[in-house]
Scaffold this motif. Structure first.
Motif, PDB file in Angstrom:
ATOM      1  N   UNK A  92       4.484  -0.522  -0.165  1.00 24.00           N
ATOM      2  CA  UNK A  92       4.337   0.874  -0.540  1.00 24.00           C
ATOM      3  C   UNK A  92       3.402   1.527   0.466  1.00 24.00           C
ATOM      4  N   UNK A  93       3.801   2.612   1.118  1.00 23.40           N
ATOM      5  CA  UNK A  93       2.967   3.214   2.164  1.00 23.40           C
ATOM      6  C   UNK A  93       1.541   3.485   1.681  1.00 23.40           C
ATOM      7  N   UNK A  94       0.583   2.985   2.442  1.00 24.98           N
ATOM      8  CA  UNK A  94      -0.813   3.269   2.178  1.00 24.98           C
ATOM      9  C   UNK A  94      -1.451   2.486   1.053  1.00 24.98           C
ATOM     10  N   UNK A  95      -0.666   1.668   0.332  1.00 26.01           N
ATOM     11  CA  UNK A  95      -1.213   0.969  -0.824  1.00 26.01           C
ATOM     12  C   UNK A  95      -1.615  -0.464  -0.527  1.00 26.01           C
ATOM     13  N   UNK A  96      -1.124  -1.020   0.581  1.00 20.34           N
ATOM     14  CA  UNK A  96      -1.362  -2.427   0.893  1.00 20.34           C
ATOM     15  C   UNK A  96      -2.336  -2.590   2.056  1.00 20.34           C
ATOM     16  N   UNK A  97      -2.840  -3.802   2.181  1.00 24.81           N
ATOM     17  CA  UNK A  97      -3.459  -4.239   3.426  1.00 24.81           C
ATOM     18  C   UNK A  97      -2.466  -5.204   4.055  1.00 24.81           C
ATOM     19  N   UNK A  98      -1.711  -4.717   5.024  1.00 28.74           N
ATOM     20  CA  UNK A  98      -0.694  -5.523   5.703  1.00 28.74           C
ATOM     21  C   UNK A  98      -1.150  -5.732   7.136  1.00 28.74           C
ATOM     22  N   UNK A  99      -1.415  -6.975   7.498  1.00 32.83           N
ATOM     23  CA  UNK A  99      -1.929  -7.232   8.843  1.00 32.83           C
ATOM     24  C   UNK A  99      -1.527  -8.616   9.318  1.00 32.83           C
ATOM     25  N   UNK A 100      -1.542  -8.767  10.646  1.00 33.41           N
ATOM     26  CA  UNK A 100      -1.224 -10.048  11.282  1.00 33.41           C
ATOM     27  C   UNK A 100      -2.163 -10.255  12.454  1.00 33.41           C
ATOM     28  N   UNK A 128       0.284 -13.852   9.094  1.00 30.97           N
ATOM     29  CA  UNK A 128       0.555 -12.583   8.432  1.00 30.97           C
ATOM     30  C   UNK A 128       0.010 -12.585   7.015  1.00 30.97           C
ATOM     31  N   UNK A 129      -0.639 -11.485   6.644  1.00 31.49           N
ATOM     32  CA  UNK A 129      -1.290 -11.371   5.337  1.00 31.49           C
ATOM     33  C   UNK A 129      -0.899 -10.040   4.708  1.00 31.49           C
ATOM     34  N   UNK A 130      -0.448 -10.079   3.472  1.00 29.90           N
ATOM     35  CA  UNK A 130      -0.149  -8.852   2.740  1.00 29.90           C
ATOM     36  C   UNK A 130      -0.855  -8.859   1.400  1.00 29.90           C
ATOM     37  N   UNK A 131      -1.766  -7.916   1.199  1.00 29.73           N
ATOM     38  CA  UNK A 131      -2.541  -7.834  -0.035  1.00 29.73           C
ATOM     39  C   UNK A 131      -2.211  -6.528  -0.750  1.00 29.73           C
TER      40      UNK A 131
END
Length: 260
Positions: A65-73, A138-141
C-alpha cells in the motif's frame, strides 16, 4: 498514515564513513530487490514508498500500500553457512521492533509475528543470492496499514497493535541491527553462536508441533526440536529425527493458546 521517509536523517544515521553506501529513496519501483541487485553497491539501502512487483518466498506476490510500508533492500556480502542470513535478518527486524516497545516473535525461517494481534505476520523477508556471491536482502514491514488494507487475514501492521513508529528511525534500526548480526556471523566462533542462541530464544516455531509446507506442494505435521548449524529446522517425523532446509511452517494452535 506513517510519516514520510527522511532521507537526509537516514543518511546521517547510516554514515558513509562507517561503511554505508548511498541511501536510495524511490517514490515507486517494481522491486527493491531487483533495483538493489542492479545497482550492486554493498550496504546501500534501496527504499521505496510503493513497491509494485515485490515478491516473497517461493515467488509469491508481496502486496504493498503506497506510503504504508517500510519496503527496502540492501546488498550484503555472503556469510557461511548461508542459511543463517535470512534468520538473522528476521532477528534484526525483531530487535528494531523491541527497541520501539513492540513485542514480536519469529517464525522459522523468516517471518516476524506480533503476539499483540493474535500472532499475525507483520514482516516478510526475501534473501536472493547473486552470481558474484553477494546476497540481496529484502525486507517488507507493514507499518501504517488498517485492517482493510492488508491482503490476507493472517497479516497485521504496527498500527494495528497501537505502535506509531517513525519509518526513518525503524529503517535505520533494522539496518544497523542487521549489520551487527552480519558481522557476528562472518566472524564466526562465539559471536556467531550468540546470534544462533538469540534467534532460537526469539523463535516461536521451536519446541512445538507445526505443519511444514514443502516447496513441492506436500505438507506434513512434525514436532520441532531446534535448529542445526546450517539454520535448518530440526524435527521429529513419524520415522525419526530429521531436518527441514526449506519450506513454510504453520503453527498448530492448541485450544486456548496464542497462535504466535
Amino acid at each position: 498514515m506513517p510519516t514520510p521517509m527522511d532521507v537526509q536523517r537516514l543518511t546521517n544515521l547510516l554514515p558513509p564513513d562507517e561503511g554505508w553506501g548511498e541511501v536510495v529513496h524511490l517514490p515507486r519501483v517494481g522491486s527493491t530487490n531487483a533495483e538493489a541487485a542492479a545497482r550492486g553497491v554493498l550496504w546501500s539501502p534501496v527504499i521505496t514508498e510503493h513497491q509494485t512487483a515485490g515478491r516473497g518466498r517461493l515467488g509469491r506476490p508481496w502486496q504493498d500500500t503506497p506510503g504504508a510500508s517500510l519496503a527496502m533492500s540492501v546488498v550484503v556480502p555472503p556469510v557461511a553457512p548461508p542459511g543463517w542470513l535470512p534468520l538473522a535478518t528476521g532477528l534484526a527486524v525483531r530487535s528494531a521492533l523491541v527497541d520501539e516497545g513492540v513485542d514480536a516473535h519469529l517464525k522459522w525461517p523468516n517471518d516476524v509475528l506480533l503476539p499483540g494481534d493474535d500472532g499475525r505476520k507483520v514482516c516478510g523477508i526475501l534473501c536472493q543470492s547473486q552470481p558474484d556471491g553477494r546476497v540481496v536482502v529484502g525486507i517488507g514491514i507493514n507499518v501504517g496499514h488498517g485492517r482493510g488494507d492488508l491482503p490476507v487475514e493472517t497479516a497485521t501492521s504496527l498500527r494495528l497493535v497501537g505502535a506509531h513508529v517513525d519509518r526513518t528511525t525503524l529503517a535505520a534500526a533494522v539496518l544497523t541491527h542487521l549489520r551487527h548480526l552480519h558481522t557476528a556471523l562472518a566472524e564466526g566462533g562465539e559471536r556467531a553462536a550468540q546470534v544462533r542462541a538469540d534467534y532460537s530464544a526469539a523463535c516461536a516455531t521451536l519446541g512445538r508441533r507445526v505443519v511444514v509446507h514443502h516447496p513441492d506442494g506436500t505438507r506434513e505435521e512434525v514436532e520441532t526440536t531446534g535448529l542445526d548449524l546450517d539454520g535448518c529446522l530440526r524435527v521429529i517425523r513419524a520415522h525419526g529425527s530429521d531436518t527441514v532446509a526449506a519450506g513454510d511452517v504453520q503453527h498448530i494452535r492448541l485450544p486456548g493458546a496464542s497462535s504466535s
